[in-house]
Scaffold this motif. Structure first.
Motif, mmCIF file in Angstrom:
data_model
loop_
_atom_site.group_PDB
_atom_site.id
_atom_site.type_symbol
_atom_site.label_atom_id
_atom_site.label_comp_id
_atom_site.label_asym_id
_atom_site.label_seq_id
_atom_site.Cartn_x
_atom_site.Cartn_y
_atom_site.Cartn_z
ATOM 1 N N ASP A 27 0.562 -1.116 -0.124
ATOM 2 C CA ASP A 27 0.208 0.476 -0.151
ATOM 3 C C ASP A 27 0.798 1.026 -0.196
ATOM 4 O O ASP A 27 0.092 2.108 -0.259
ATOM 5 C CB ASP A 27 -1.213 -0.171 1.376
ATOM 6 N N ASP A 28 1.634 1.532 0.389
ATOM 7 C CA ASP A 28 3.203 2.338 0.067
ATOM 8 C C ASP A 28 3.076 2.742 -1.792
ATOM 9 O O ASP A 28 4.342 3.793 -1.133
ATOM 10 C CB ASP A 28 4.130 1.911 0.839
ATOM 11 N N LEU A 29 3.570 1.946 -2.129
ATOM 12 C CA LEU A 29 3.972 1.208 -3.765
ATOM 13 C C LEU A 29 3.102 3.331 -4.282
ATOM 14 O O LEU A 29 1.816 3.395 -4.349
ATOM 15 C CB LEU A 29 3.079 0.766 -4.691
ATOM 16 N N TYR A 60 7.696 -12.397 1.022
ATOM 17 C CA TYR A 60 8.016 -13.150 -0.803
ATOM 18 C C TYR A 60 9.095 -12.279 -1.666
ATOM 19 O O TYR A 60 10.410 -12.689 -2.120
ATOM 20 C CB TYR A 60 6.772 -13.831 -1.733
ATOM 21 N N VAL A 61 8.735 -11.125 -1.392
ATOM 22 C CA VAL A 61 9.960 -10.385 -1.691
ATOM 23 C C VAL A 61 11.377 -10.577 -1.100
ATOM 24 O O VAL A 61 12.842 -11.219 -1.610
ATOM 25 C CB VAL A 61 9.858 -8.719 -1.387
ATOM 26 N N MET A 100 10.264 0.622 2.655
ATOM 27 C CA MET A 100 9.092 1.000 2.577
ATOM 28 C C MET A 100 8.341 0.100 3.786
ATOM 29 O O MET A 100 7.457 1.002 4.729
ATOM 30 C CB MET A 100 7.828 0.757 1.082
ATOM 31 N N ALA A 101 8.894 -1.544 4.038
ATOM 32 C CA ALA A 101 7.638 -1.423 4.549
ATOM 33 C C ALA A 101 7.710 -1.495 6.143
ATOM 34 O O ALA A 101 7.810 -1.653 7.154
ATOM 35 C CB ALA A 101 7.962 -3.491 4.897
ATOM 36 N N MET A 102 9.793 -1.204 6.277
ATOM 37 C CA MET A 102 10.488 -1.700 7.661
ATOM 38 C C MET A 102 9.543 0.504 7.966
ATOM 39 O O MET A 102 9.974 0.377 9.377
ATOM 40 C CB MET A 102 12.008 -1.701 7.356
ATOM 41 N N ARG A 103 8.994 1.102 7.198
ATOM 42 C CA ARG A 103 8.741 2.108 7.983
ATOM 43 C C ARG A 103 7.996 1.731 8.784
ATOM 44 O O ARG A 103 6.992 3.123 10.037
ATOM 45 C CB ARG A 103 8.415 3.508 7.212
ATOM 46 N N HIS A 104 7.095 1.043 8.717
ATOM 47 C CA HIS A 104 6.037 0.608 9.980
ATOM 48 C C HIS A 104 6.198 -0.435 10.892
ATOM 49 O O HIS A 104 7.289 -1.411 11.084
ATOM 50 C CB HIS A 104 4.998 0.195 9.020
ATOM 51 N N ARG A 150 8.849 2.022 -14.254
ATOM 52 C CA ARG A 150 9.402 2.123 -12.825
ATOM 53 C C ARG A 150 9.977 1.218 -11.963
ATOM 54 O O ARG A 150 8.689 0.838 -11.485
ATOM 55 C CB ARG A 150 9.022 3.883 -12.608
ATOM 56 N N PRO A 151 10.802 0.528 -12.535
ATOM 57 C CA PRO A 151 11.020 -0.721 -11.320
ATOM 58 C C PRO A 151 11.422 -0.307 -9.779
ATOM 59 O O PRO A 151 12.258 0.652 -10.217
ATOM 60 C CB PRO A 151 12.474 -1.051 -11.995
ATOM 61 N N ILE A 152 10.897 -0.617 -9.045
ATOM 62 C CA ILE A 152 11.868 -0.544 -8.307
ATOM 63 C C ILE A 152 12.495 -1.773 -7.413
ATOM 64 O O ILE A 152 11.791 -2.994 -7.421
ATOM 65 C CB ILE A 152 10.249 -0.604 -7.002
ATOM 66 N N PRO A 153 14.305 -1.360 -6.372
ATOM 67 C CA PRO A 153 14.216 -2.231 -6.635
ATOM 68 C C PRO A 153 13.822 -3.101 -5.235
ATOM 69 O O PRO A 153 13.098 -2.394 -4.879
ATOM 70 C CB PRO A 153 16.140 -1.833 -6.044
ATOM 71 N N ALA A 154 14.134 -4.527 -5.171
ATOM 72 C CA ALA A 154 13.595 -4.957 -3.926
ATOM 73 C C ALA A 154 14.329 -4.414 -2.596
ATOM 74 O O ALA A 154 13.207 -4.027 -1.242
ATOM 75 C CB ALA A 154 13.769 -7.004 -3.722
ATOM 76 N N GLU A 155 15.640 -3.826 -2.874
ATOM 77 C CA GLU A 155 15.813 -3.392 -1.209
ATOM 78 C C GLU A 155 14.615 -2.386 -1.330
ATOM 79 O O GLU A 155 14.388 -2.080 0.117
ATOM 80 C CB GLU A 155 17.668 -2.772 -1.886
ATOM 81 N N GLN A 156 14.839 -1.659 -1.556
ATOM 82 C CA GLN A 156 13.255 -0.182 -1.469
ATOM 83 C C GLN A 156 12.076 -0.576 -1.290
ATOM 84 O O GLN A 156 11.671 0.610 0.204
ATOM 85 C CB GLN A 156 13.528 0.662 -3.133
ATOM 86 N N LEU A 157 11.865 -1.757 -1.344
ATOM 87 C CA LEU A 157 10.323 -1.840 -0.794
ATOM 88 C C LEU A 157 10.207 -2.673 0.536
ATOM 89 O O LEU A 157 9.762 -1.876 1.447
ATOM 90 C CB LEU A 157 10.086 -3.510 -1.948
ATOM 91 N N ILE A 158 11.392 -3.366 0.825
ATOM 92 C CA ILE A 158 11.508 -4.116 1.899
ATOM 93 C C ILE A 158 11.667 -2.348 3.000
ATOM 94 O O ILE A 158 11.003 -2.497 4.276
ATOM 95 C CB ILE A 158 12.647 -4.547 2.437
#
Length: 386
Positions: A145-147, A195-196, A174-178, A164-172
């Motif tokens: 939901d942060d995408l 699963y990422v 995003m999650a770690m902000r919560h 726009r591809p988003i690196p896996a590390e960036q997705l993680i």
């Protein structure tokens, strides 16, 4: 699975099985009556709000296929029997299978802490294990939901993000902000973040992209010629079943099929034939050793999906639900941006059914009726002759 008039994990929540059928019944093909019922069920599913539906039932005989609607409202072409579709969170079952294969080979342990393979990436999650990632018991928040793409409310916004591809590390990140949803192992909550991370662990163990492992271990050996691991490509190959979405109520539908989705939680493109072949191979023991298949099928209740399925449970990248004719169906559906996949296979792998749906629901519209219609289709297909 994710969610936005989208089933995300399977509800489907969209989005979105262990006892066996009697062997004699399971070995018989559904026959003409089964095809008539499948066509009825596809028409009923189409009527719940879709632009196109494709379903295939595979067993010991000739596969049964039924279609409704169009492949793309812009062209009006009929849905092809071998149409490709974004299978979204069904990707998770492919990825979990690879992780379990690596565990069976002794190359990783299911109870390894994530920090062993990805040190410093999961902030405050030192106790999270590989098993908890696969079973959604990690407590890690969902990045989905942060995408920026998830927040698009206009075609201009969507177009600015879709390539726009988003690196896996960036997705993680995003999650770690919560904060965590719960302490590791102390609950169950569906999270694409898990699963990422699983895909990143595959890469660390094998030294190659997770897509390479899925291709070499599953796609190539099973001859899944219609299956695509797109990486950073935004293209949905033809023949395709295109998905459209209104980005806000009352706006014009936008073709949302062309978009980058290159991670291990929800990016594979496939056909009903290929998904059925994969599921049948998995449940018949062709892909995993018995010990690893038992690990995959060790489920815990997944109450958020009880509104659609009877006694739903989640294992390691595989779900189960009670069939009305007795026994269990095993499955893992998925969906996002109205591109929905539903599926199931009998416990012995003798019969499988996959449903592709290009939905037409608006943002925030309840998908429960649609999900139940798909569940009825699958019930009829798996319970035929029983």
């Amino acid at each position: 699975m994710r969610r936005r008039a989208r089933y995300t994990l399977p509800l489907a929540g969209v989005l979105l099985l262990a006892g066996a059928a009697a062997p004699a019944a399971a070995e018989r093909a559904p026959g003409r009556e089964g095809l008539v019922q499948l066509r009825r069920d596809v028409d009923a599913l189409y009527a719940t709000g879709a632009t196109g539906v494709l379903a295939e039932v595979s067993g010991s005989g000739r596969p049964l296929t039924a279609r409704a609607g169009v492949a793309d409202p812009a062209t009006g072409r009929p849905v092809a029997a071998n149409a490709r579709h974004r299978i979204e969170s069904t990707t998770k079952t492919f990825v979990a299978t690879v992780v379990l294969q690596l565990a069976g080979e002794g190359r990783l342990g299911l109870d390894d802490p994530v920090r062993r393979w990805l040190p410093g990436l999961v902030t405050g999650g030192e106790a999270v294990t590989v098993r908890q990632l696969l079973g959604h018991t990690s407590g890690l928040p969902d990045y989905a939901d942060d995408l920026p793409l998830s927040r698009a409310t206009s075609k201009q916004q969507f177009d600015s993000e879709r390539f726009r591809p988003i690196p896996a590390e960036q997705l993680i990140a995003m999650a770690m902000r919560h904060p965590p949803v719960f302490a590791p192992g102390q609950g169950w909550a569906y999270s694409n973040t898990n699963y990422v991370l699983a895909g990143m662990i595959i890469e660390r163990v094998t030294g190659a992209p997770w897509e390479q492992a899925v291709h070499d271990r599953i796609v190539e050996p099973l001859g899944l010629t219609g299956t695509v691991l797109p990486g950073t490509s935004a293209h949905l190959p033809s023949p395709r079943l295109a998905a459209y979405q209104r980005l806000r109520p009352g706006s014009e539908p936008v073709d949302v099929s062309t978009r980058v989705a290159g991670h291990a939680d929800a990016s594979i493109i496939s056909t009903p034939e290929d998904v059925n072949r994969f599921l049948r191979a998995l449940l018949s023991g062709r892909l995993l050793k018995p010990a690893q298949l038992r690990e995959m099928q060790a489920t815990r209740p997944a109450e958020p999906f009880a509104a659609v399925w009877d006694e739903p449970g989640y294992g390691l990248g595989l779900m189960k639900r009670r069939l009305p004719c007795g026994g269990w169906a095993w499955f893992h559906g998925g969906g996002w941006w109205n591109a929905i996949t539903d599926n199931a296979v009998t416990a012995d792998g003798s019969r499988a059914v996959t449903v592709f749906l290009a939905g037409s629901l608006d943002p925030g519209q309840d998908p429960t009726t649609q999900a139940k219609a798909s569940a009825r289709l699958i019930d009829h297909a798996l319970c035929a002759d029983r």
